[in-house]
Design an enzyme around this catalytic site. Structure first.
Site, PDB file in Angstrom:
ATOM      1  N   GLY A 313      16.096  -7.161 -87.394  1.00  0.00           N
ATOM      2  CA  GLY A 313      16.436  -5.744 -87.442  1.00  0.00           C
ATOM      3  C   GLY A 313      17.447  -5.422 -88.535  1.00  0.00           C
ATOM      4  O   GLY A 313      17.571  -6.124 -89.540  1.00  0.00           O
ATOM      5  N   SER A 314      18.236  -4.373 -88.302  1.00  0.00           N
ATOM      6  CA  SER A 314      19.027  -3.754 -89.366  1.00  0.00           C
ATOM      7  C   SER A 314      20.231  -4.552 -89.838  1.00  0.00           C
ATOM      8  O   SER A 314      20.889  -4.157 -90.807  1.00  0.00           O
ATOM      9  CB  SER A 314      19.488  -2.369 -88.914  1.00  0.00           C
ATOM     10  N   THR A 315      20.583  -5.668 -89.184  1.00  0.00           N
ATOM     11  CA  THR A 315      21.623  -6.520 -89.764  1.00  0.00           C
ATOM     12  C   THR A 315      21.186  -7.030 -91.137  1.00  0.00           C
ATOM     13  O   THR A 315      22.029  -7.331 -91.985  1.00  0.00           O
ATOM     14  CB  THR A 315      21.936  -7.713 -88.842  1.00  0.00           C
TER      15      THR A 315
END
Length: 713
Positions: A313-315
């Site tokens: 995801g957005s990490t």
């Protein structure tokens, strides 16, 4: 004629007997001369028949945390046996075999998980079959030392004979699930105890020892002869392994993981804490976890932090933005139209579907815009350069951490849409340790550090360092300038009103980091508000990070009033805040507080009163015993120590002190001096002790302490 036949028959018979005699006599003469029968040396055969040979097992090396807390060690256990051969007591003043099966059963049934009738039946069956001894399977094994002593005491008091104990060794993990996926476990094999997982496996060559042996002449009952011709080959014990794991930080993590597991019942939790300057792993844990002492019902054998690739995801956006900055294609004030983005026949959207209109790229990271990531990675960097930065950050290869079982994920960038989704952490898969390692480049002025958990190997008897790890920069994927720019922007993700990282702000320290909410693919993405992997990759203090931490919680059971960041932030904030306080880090301050060192004078033979006066500058001094003279000062063989070191004055009449509140390291130091076997339950500081205060230590060889976690600030 008949007489002649009789004479001839007698002569023939005499000849046959004579020939047989000569053959037999010749055979005896051959045996007497050569000492062999059919190639078997009779002396060697006889020696073997009357020789007992035993293996003397080597002690496997201990595993310690970085501060000297024991995490794994060999401890003695006992196997109970009942001698049923009457001849064993021959010529002895008192019987040493079982004379009363009912009396034996009456005692040992209180300690073994067996009925009295079952014990009696097994003993009587052994007597009937004229066996030498009877054992009781797994029920009669793994008896702790204190229980063995209790059994012996009761048998002696009741005058019951015939019960003996055989000492065995088991690998023991005093803190149960504490760092169990890192430590791993070892178990007996045909070739001795071998490491199966974790450090027990990766450090096998250092931990394993070399068994010795002893042989001696004995009688038919196994009793050593007066002239036993004993041959002894001493064992060589294994070496001790020290880890980078810090007991206190690991305890903060374990407690937080347990709390979240209990409250949210997630499918998985993964978390790790790393020193970005050195690459040392200070804490690492997973849920479900397991107790290496009891492996009967294990849900998850794997260390998910290193062996579980998933869509993060957005990490991932942290590295997409850093790559764009490093390539000079990033303009923080440039705006773009958020909401959706199309490439070919595919369209992706922001997590709120409609976006926020025209916003800057800085705001794009704060709000975690997928569209911003796609534009930066696919348009401004381009697929080839973006793919190159994935390699620069090591996101497509194993980190090489010194633990077994590391895996790497799959990077999908062949098709345009695959590159687009990889820019914000979907489609491609990575492991938590890859993200944690890559983040050290942002925290550490552009240098990406090699992660490791092995600190040093030390000789068990002397403590001499045999080998040790050193900090190593793998590469520099970004410049110091880019790292500083990224830390500043990631701080805004946490502190800005529009930032998705607001739940991760700490009371006493600034935080830089990035949130993640990843879809879960199981033949198609799962639907439902709980079916995500929620995560955070952060560092603190933001200005000059002391610690980098990753937390991921998969499929937590959320109430309608809760959001996915709640369980993640519970772990991050608890561990990061307490760890920085424990390390004496002031907000925005990198260097640890300076601690004064004080000389330790030679005090052996001096009066206790004088010793207390000379050691008065130390914050804690304990007098062990009520003697008037100093026998030793602990820590031994040190010319100086830090002011907050716990100093122990051992008197010439040593007695057990009250050790409530002592750390395991302090108790271990005391136990080592008096050669006491220490058994630890739990982690933290001493809550209870098995040896009462004022007991003579010279008559003690086993101490059990129960620890409880330290109170958090």
């Amino acid at each position: 004629m008949k007489h002649k036949n009789t004479t001839r028959g007698a002569s023939l018979l005499l000849l046959l007997f004579g020939l047989a005699f000569l053959i037999i006599a010749g055979r005896f003469l051959y045996i007497q001369t050569t000492g062999t029968v059919q190639g078997v040396d009779l002396k060697e055969w006889a020696d073997e028949k009357r020789t007992n040979s035993y293996t003397i097992p080597a002690e496997r090396g201990k595993i310690y945390d970085k501060n000297g807390m024991v995490l794994a060690y060999d401890r003695p256990t006992y196997r109970l046996q009942a001698i049923v051969e009457p001849d064993y007591s021959k010529n002895l003043p008192e019987p040493e075999h079982v004379t009363d099966p009912e009396a034996v059963a009456d005692v040992i049934s209180d300690y073994l998980p067996l009925e009295t009738s079952t014990i009696i039946s097994q003993i009587e069956e052994g007597q009937k079959e004229e066996r030498f001894q009877v054992e009781f399977g797994s029920s009669g094994r793994d008896i702790p030392k204190d229980e063995k002593e209790d059994i012996e005491k009761e048998l002696e008091e009741k005058g019951v004979s015939g019960v003996t104990f055989e000492e065995e060794t088991e690998r023991f993990y005093p803190n149960g699930t504490f760092a169990s996926h890192i430590i791993g476990f070892a178990q007996p094999t045909d070739d001795g105890v071998k490491g199966v997982t974790g450090v027990e496996k990766s450090m096998e060559d250092y931990l394993e020892g070399q068994d010795g042996s002893i042989s001696y002449q004995r009688d038919k009952y196994g009793t050593e002869l007066l002239d036993p011709e004993e041959v002894l080959e001493a064992p060589e014990d294994g070496e001790d392994v020290y880890l980078t794991i810090d007991q206190k930080i690991q305890t903060f993590l374990e407690d937080a993981l347990t709390q979240v597991e209990k409250e949210y019942e997630p499918a998985k939790v993964m978390a790790g804490v790393m020193d970005p300057e050195t690459g040392e792993i200070l804490a690492m844990g997973n849920r479900p976890a397991y107790d290496p002492n009891d492996r009967s019902d294990v849900e998850n054998w794997y260390n998910d932090m290193i062996s579980y690739p998933f869509e993060v995801g957005s990490t991932m956006k942290m590295f997409t933005w850093a790559a764009a900055m490093e390539e000079g294609v990033y303009n923080p004030t440039e705006t773009f139209e958020s909401g959706s983005y199309s490439v070919g026949d595919s369209t992706i959207s922001d997590h709120n579907d409609e976006g926020w209109g025209a916003i800057t790229y800085d705001k794009g990271l704060m709000r975690s815009s997928n569209v911003a990531a796609a534009k930066l990675g696919y348009e401004k960097l381009g697929p080839e350069v973006f793919r190159d930065y994935i390699s620069r950050f090591g996101l497509d290869e194993k980190t090489g951490i010194d633990l077994p079982g590391e895996k790497t994920g799959t990077i999908l960038t062949e098709r345009a849409i695959e590159t687009v989704t990889t820019t914000y952490g979907q489609g491609s898969t990575m492991t938590p340790i890859q993200l944690l390692t890559a983040a050290t480049s942002i925290a550490n002025e552009g240098k990406m550090m090699q992660p490791y958990v092995f600190d040093s190997i030390r000789e068990a008897e002397t403590g001499e360092v045999v080998a040790e790890s050193e900090a190593e920069a793998i590469r520099e994927p970004i410049s110091k300038q880019t790292a500083e720019q990224m830390k500043s922007l990631l701080s805004e993700v946490v502190s800005n009103e529009d930032g998705t990282g607001k739940p991760f702000a700490l009371e006493d320290f600034s935080v830089a980091g990035k949130t993640g909410t990843a879809n879960i693919s199981e033949g198609g993405y799962l639907a439902g508000r709980n079916n995500y992997t929620f995560s955070f990759l952060g560092m603190a203090p933001a200005e000059d990070p002391e610690l980098v931490m990753y937390v991921a919680v998969r499929q937590p059971d959320l109430e309608n009033s809760e959001i996915g960041s709640d369980p993640v932030s519970d772990i991050f904030k608890t561990v990061m805040q307490n760890s920085l306080h424990y390390l004496n880090i002031a907000p925005g301050q990198k260097e640890e507080m300076k601690v004064e060192s004080i000389d330790i004078p030679e005090l052996s033979g001096e009066s206790v009163e004088k010793a207390e006066q000379l050691l008065g500058d130390f914050s804690e001094v304990s007098v062990v015993g009520d003697g008037s003279k100093v026998e030793a000062v602990l820590p031994e063989n040190q010319e100086e120590a830090v002011a907050n070191e716990h100093i122990m004055i051992i008197t010439d009449q040593p007695l057990m002190p009250e050790i409530t509140g002592w750390s395991q390291r302090e108790v271990q130091r005391l136990a080592d001096y008096f050669d006491i076997t220490l058994e630890v339950n739990g982690n933290g500081y001493v809550k209870e002790q098995s040896i009462e205060k004022s007991t003579k230590l010279e008559n003690t060889d086993h101490l059990i302490v129960e620890l409880q976690p330290p109170e958090t600030p």
